[in-house]
Motif scaffolding. Sequence first.
Motif, PDB file in Angstrom:
ATOM      1  N   PHE A 304      36.052  45.227  54.856  1.00  0.00           N
ATOM      2  CA  PHE A 304      35.762  43.815  55.074  1.00  0.00           C
ATOM      3  C   PHE A 304      36.882  42.941  54.512  1.00  0.00           C
ATOM      4  O   PHE A 304      37.391  42.038  55.181  1.00  0.00           O
ATOM      5  N   LEU A 305      37.294  43.225  53.284  1.00  0.00           N
ATOM      6  CA  LEU A 305      38.355  42.441  52.646  1.00  0.00           C
ATOM      7  C   LEU A 305      39.687  42.657  53.350  1.00  0.00           C
ATOM      8  O   LEU A 305      40.480  41.718  53.495  1.00  0.00           O
ATOM      9  N   ILE A 488      45.732  49.767  43.351  1.00  0.00           N
ATOM     10  CA  ILE A 488      44.854  48.596  43.425  1.00  0.00           C
ATOM     11  C   ILE A 488      43.411  49.034  43.643  1.00  0.00           C
ATOM     12  O   ILE A 488      43.133  50.202  43.901  1.00  0.00           O
ATOM     13  N   ASP A 489      42.498  48.076  43.547  1.00  0.00           N
ATOM     14  CA  ASP A 489      41.090  48.341  43.863  1.00  0.00           C
ATOM     15  C   ASP A 489      40.535  47.168  44.653  1.00  0.00           C
ATOM     16  O   ASP A 489      41.268  46.224  44.984  1.00  0.00           O
ATOM     17  N   LEU A 490      39.244  47.228  44.945  1.00  0.00           N
ATOM     18  CA  LEU A 490      38.675  46.178  45.799  1.00  0.00           C
ATOM     19  C   LEU A 490      38.688  44.813  45.118  1.00  0.00           C
ATOM     20  O   LEU A 490      38.655  43.777  45.784  1.00  0.00           O
ATOM     21  N   ALA A 494      39.850  41.382  46.695  1.00  0.00           N
ATOM     22  CA  ALA A 494      38.989  40.190  46.699  1.00  0.00           C
ATOM     23  C   ALA A 494      39.761  38.968  46.213  1.00  0.00           C
ATOM     24  O   ALA A 494      39.647  37.873  46.791  1.00  0.00           O
ATOM     25  N   MET A 495      40.576  39.134  45.155  1.00  0.00           N
ATOM     26  CA  MET A 495      41.331  37.993  44.630  1.00  0.00           C
ATOM     27  C   MET A 495      42.405  37.546  45.619  1.00  0.00           C
ATOM     28  O   MET A 495      42.653  36.352  45.783  1.00  0.00           O
ATOM     29  N   LEU A 496      43.045  38.508  46.293  1.00  0.00           N
ATOM     30  CA  LEU A 496      44.041  38.158  47.310  1.00  0.00           C
ATOM     31  C   LEU A 496      43.388  37.414  48.476  1.00  0.00           C
ATOM     32  O   LEU A 496      43.958  36.464  49.018  1.00  0.00           O
ATOM     33  N   VAL A 527      33.191  39.641  43.015  1.00  0.00           N
ATOM     34  CA  VAL A 527      33.306  39.823  44.460  1.00  0.00           C
ATOM     35  C   VAL A 527      32.349  38.888  45.191  1.00  0.00           C
ATOM     36  O   VAL A 527      32.702  38.283  46.210  1.00  0.00           O
ATOM     37  N   PHE A 528      31.133  38.747  44.678  1.00  0.00           N
ATOM     38  CA  PHE A 528      30.151  37.871  45.321  1.00  0.00           C
ATOM     39  C   PHE A 528      30.561  36.405  45.208  1.00  0.00           C
ATOM     40  O   PHE A 528      30.332  35.618  46.130  1.00  0.00           O
ATOM     41  N   TYR A 529      31.173  36.043  44.092  1.00  0.00           N
ATOM     42  CA  TYR A 529      31.656  34.665  43.939  1.00  0.00           C
ATOM     43  C   TYR A 529      32.744  34.385  44.975  1.00  0.00           C
ATOM     44  O   TYR A 529      32.758  33.316  45.602  1.00  0.00           O
ATOM     45  N   VAL A 530      33.640  35.343  45.170  1.00  0.00           N
ATOM     46  CA  VAL A 530      34.695  35.186  46.173  1.00  0.00           C
ATOM     47  C   VAL A 530      34.077  35.017  47.554  1.00  0.00           C
ATOM     48  O   VAL A 530      34.453  34.122  48.327  1.00  0.00           O
ATOM     49  N   MET A 531      33.103  35.857  47.882  1.00  0.00           N
ATOM     50  CA  MET A 531      32.487  35.788  49.208  1.00  0.00           C
ATOM     51  C   MET A 531      31.799  34.449  49.443  1.00  0.00           C
ATOM     52  O   MET A 531      31.836  33.901  50.549  1.00  0.00           O
TER      53      MET A 531
END
Length: 744
Positions: A304-305, A488-490, A494-496, A527-531
Amino acid sequence: MEERMDNNCFEEKHEELRSEWKKEEDHLEQCVAVIQNNINDYTEKLKMIRDETKELYDNYRSNNPELHNDLVIGLSMQSDMERALNKNLSAIEKPYFGRIDYVEHEENEIQDSDKKNPDDKIYSLYIGKNGISKSSTDIVIVDWRAPVSSVYYDSETGESSYLSPYGDPIFISLNLKRTFEIGDSKLIDYYDTDVIANDEFLTKYLSKNKEVVLGEIIATIQKEQNEIIRDTPWHNVIVQGVAGSGKTTVAMHRISYILYNYKEKFRSDEFYIIGSNKMLLNYITGVLPNLDVYNINQMTMVEFLNILLNKDFDIKKNKYVLKDNFSKQSQIKKTGNEIALNKFKGSLSFVKALETYINDYEIKSLKPDSIVYHNKEVYSQSEILGFLDIFKDKPLQEKIDLLNKRLSSKIRLVNEKEQQEKETISIELKKFKDYFGKKSMKINLIEIYKNFLQDLILNQQNYINLNYDIPEEQVIRLLIDNFDNKIIDLYDLAMLAYIKKRLKLTIDFEQVSHIIVDEAQDFGVSVFYVMKQLFHDCTYTIMGDITQNIYYDTGMNDWETLKEEVFYPDKDKFYVLAKSYRNTVEISNFASKVLKQCTFKTYDIEPVIRHGKEVSITKSANQQEMVSKVIDIISTNHKDGYTTIAIICRTMEETRMVHENLKKYIEVEGLTENMEDMNFTNGIMVLPIHMTKGLEFDSVILWNPDCNSYEATDADAKLLYVAITRALHELHIVYKGELAKLLS
């Protein structure tokens, strides 16, 4: 005399039951006949439509572009007819599962049995997985998603109500609620709620063997599950559901319910199901066509990301490596800095710090000082800042464009007031065309992300003053080193994605109306805050169990931050599903013993009372003996009729080793190079523990859970809890050496 009366009463009762059975058999026959007529009718019509569509297509291909619209309409009609046919084909063997008889009445109207109005209309509705009609006005079977069907799930006989399609309460007296067992278009049995207890019917249903896809639970949806399924899609829903509570199945039925009842507002291709691995996604979404749901997007969080980042950050092209949390290497004891880094990346502080940095970056890029032109302040700093606040949700590139256009209109106005020539005005406008920057300014996501990480070190105190929990410098340096080494990780993804959303004018974030996240506890709150920032107008269905958070350092170990600081506690709903329908009492009690040794918050489990075999724990002298024990267990399982068996291992490497050893003696499902590409199937599967999340099997064999593989920690307790609770009927533990303390 009394004996003769008793015999007469018995005969009358028996005749009454026989008569009722005959009525139900006759009704079923009539419904099957209607369905068969529909099948015949739709088959004939579909053949005609296909022939017409093929002719249109051939003509279109022969250089007749004007037929394009006709072809699109024809294909749409064909698709609709195919769905109608499939709906009837899937209904013919089990047309319905429930019946409700009721009378409607006004609010507060007491329905005394002695004062019933003979003119009251008694509605007798049969409820099925699919709505079936004899004609456009004659509904034979009501769809389970229809508002009135909620009576079957929520109400007991007596006074009750349900909500109309417009949300108005309709008050009823429910006289009968009946559940049917039907197979091959024949009546097998039926149960009335005032005769058989709900749990008794459930136990009978749950004792059946596991099928390859999610079972048809529509007939056994429970009241607490139905409340979630039918909740409005206008707010977010978070569900804490213990292992085996049916939360994933509830999520799939919720999608079906929303798309059925709110079709004017939602399209299926705007729905996204996000999970932790592909096997789980394939498993859970396999049921959707059965629920009349098509064209749903489904992907892992990483996928998704990646789609959102698109060409702005290509993992393969830039040769980045995604961190694997379940390789043998990752099981080496983590350092304190690694644990601190994982916790930070999953926390709200991480993304809030990035948000602060991007806010400052925008201000520095725009330089929103007052603008003086021809000795006049044409654009004050406060006006610019106010303008930015109004458009705060717009990306930087769009803000630049809007500010430049706003300034241009002000410059034009000054020149027009001064009665300047058009040529002069044009020259002046060119001077200020890109005053705030170029709309197409280049934005390097990697560079900005690295600069942010450096800023966390250089200005740590500034972030701490904002109440962000920023770790020590060496922890941030570890993050930078990992990124420089292309590990890297998810959370990095998410930040990118957040940086891209805040800065770049893009269409990658459109057409998302509802997101369903399964196994949500595996993802940190960051991650949820980013979404939420990426999709402002989107609503969410969040399903998870904090007890099953196998990514202990980064994932969620409670729901509080998500509920209070990411979503809206006054508007959104939080549900708890406490009843487990999966495990036997013996397996459930064994899982509870593991949890009792932990320090984290747990939710009480209420198992449906279904007894089975005790958990077997077998010690072996060596690995070859372990293999022999596993083969013996599988042989017995097959004799007992079990069709889904899992051998659960700790790591990917251990999984491959066990698979190699077992396949010499028995037939096991093959392993793909990337295990996440595998599909859940009937048979014997060897799987790493993290890939069993959300799955269930008739029998589970836990491979070598010794004290070296599992320490007495909260993190490992959650892993073992996941493995244990995958078992429907039997759990076997086979080990050598010293058994893990959590299991002893």
